[in-house]
Design a protein around this motif. Structure first.
Motif, PDB file in Angstrom:
ATOM      1  N   LYS A   2      57.672  30.766  46.992  1.00 52.18           N
ATOM      2  CA  LYS A   2      58.701  31.752  46.690  1.00 52.18           C
ATOM      3  C   LYS A   2      58.081  32.902  45.892  1.00 52.18           C
ATOM      4  CE  LYS A   2      62.082  28.886  47.931  1.00 52.18           C
ATOM      5  NZ  LYS A   2      62.847  29.095  49.126  1.00 52.18           N
ATOM      6  N   THR A   3      58.636  34.102  46.067  1.00 49.86           N
ATOM      7  CA  THR A   3      58.142  35.263  45.327  1.00 49.86           C
ATOM      8  C   THR A   3      59.303  36.046  44.724  1.00 49.86           C
ATOM      9  OG1 THR A   3      58.203  36.722  47.251  1.00 49.86           O
ATOM     10  CG2 THR A   3      56.145  35.531  46.853  1.00 49.86           C
ATOM     11  N   HIS A   5      59.776  40.045  42.711  1.00 49.89           N
ATOM     12  CA  HIS A   5      59.221  41.294  42.184  1.00 49.89           C
ATOM     13  C   HIS A   5      60.254  41.895  41.238  1.00 49.89           C
ATOM     14  CE1 HIS A   5      55.765  41.444  44.919  1.00 49.89           C
ATOM     15  NE2 HIS A   5      56.581  40.777  45.720  1.00 49.89           N
ATOM     16  N   HIS A  16      55.343  40.756  38.984  1.00 47.39           N
ATOM     17  CA  HIS A  16      55.819  39.865  40.038  1.00 47.39           C
ATOM     18  C   HIS A  16      55.282  38.461  39.774  1.00 47.39           C
ATOM     19  CE1 HIS A  16      51.892  41.278  41.462  1.00 47.39           C
ATOM     20  NE2 HIS A  16      51.804  40.101  42.051  1.00 47.39           N
ATOM     21  N   THR A  17      55.901  37.499  40.418  1.00 48.73           N
ATOM     22  CA  THR A  17      55.467  36.115  40.264  1.00 48.73           C
ATOM     23  C   THR A  17      55.724  35.367  41.561  1.00 48.73           C
ATOM     24  OG1 THR A  17      55.596  34.149  38.832  1.00 48.73           O
ATOM     25  CG2 THR A  17      57.685  35.234  39.372  1.00 48.73           C
ATOM     26  N   ARG A  18      55.091  34.209  41.669  1.00 43.55           N
ATOM     27  CA  ARG A  18      55.357  33.327  42.799  1.00 43.55           C
ATOM     28  C   ARG A  18      55.221  31.888  42.330  1.00 43.55           C
ATOM     29  NH1 ARG A  18      50.281  33.548  46.920  1.00 43.55           N
ATOM     30  NH2 ARG A  18      48.756  32.802  45.449  1.00 43.55           N
ATOM     31  N   ILE A  25      60.637  30.236  39.432  1.00 43.12           N
ATOM     32  CA  ILE A  25      60.727  31.698  39.510  1.00 43.12           C
ATOM     33  C   ILE A  25      61.736  32.207  38.483  1.00 43.12           C
ATOM     34  CG2 ILE A  25      61.482  33.652  40.934  1.00 43.12           C
ATOM     35  CD1 ILE A  25      58.894  32.704  42.020  1.00 43.12           C
ATOM     36  N   ASP A  56      60.722  34.458  50.408  1.00 43.67           N
ATOM     37  CA  ASP A  56      59.759  33.450  50.848  1.00 43.67           C
ATOM     38  C   ASP A  56      58.480  34.150  51.260  1.00 43.67           C
ATOM     39  OD1 ASP A  56      61.224  31.016  50.619  1.00 43.67           O
ATOM     40  OD2 ASP A  56      62.408  31.619  52.356  1.00 43.67           O
ATOM     41  N   GLU A  57      57.377  33.644  50.736  1.00 42.04           N
ATOM     42  CA  GLU A  57      56.060  34.166  51.101  1.00 42.04           C
ATOM     43  C   GLU A  57      55.586  33.435  52.348  1.00 42.04           C
ATOM     44  OE1 GLU A  57      52.679  35.361  48.238  1.00 42.04           O
ATOM     45  OE2 GLU A  57      52.341  33.259  48.741  1.00 42.04           O
TER      46      GLU A  57
END
Length: 61
Positions: A2-3, A5, A16-18, A25, A56-57
């Motif tokens: 998951k990502t 921004h 940003h994070t994942r 998150i 979703d990445e």
């Protein structure tokens, strides 16, 4: 994966994070909002806005 921004919630923010889970998150984002944006109260509506912006990445394989 998951990502999230932050710029999708706070215009101009590059953070940003994942993570594997939505909960991770949200926790990371709440910490970021407190530390970087000076938020002292995180309302349920903000949590919902964060969740709505989690993506979703795609696996790069």
């Amino acid at each position: 994966m998951k990502t999230f921004h932050c710029g999708s919630l706070v215009p101009g923010c590059e953070w940003h994070t994942r993570a594997d889970s939505e909960a991770d998150i949200v926790a990371r984002t709440v910490d970021h909002l407190r530390q970087s944006h000076g938020e002292t109260i995180i309302r349920p509506s903000i949590v919902e806005q964060i969740k709505a912006r989690i993506g979703d990445e795609k696996d790069a394989a």
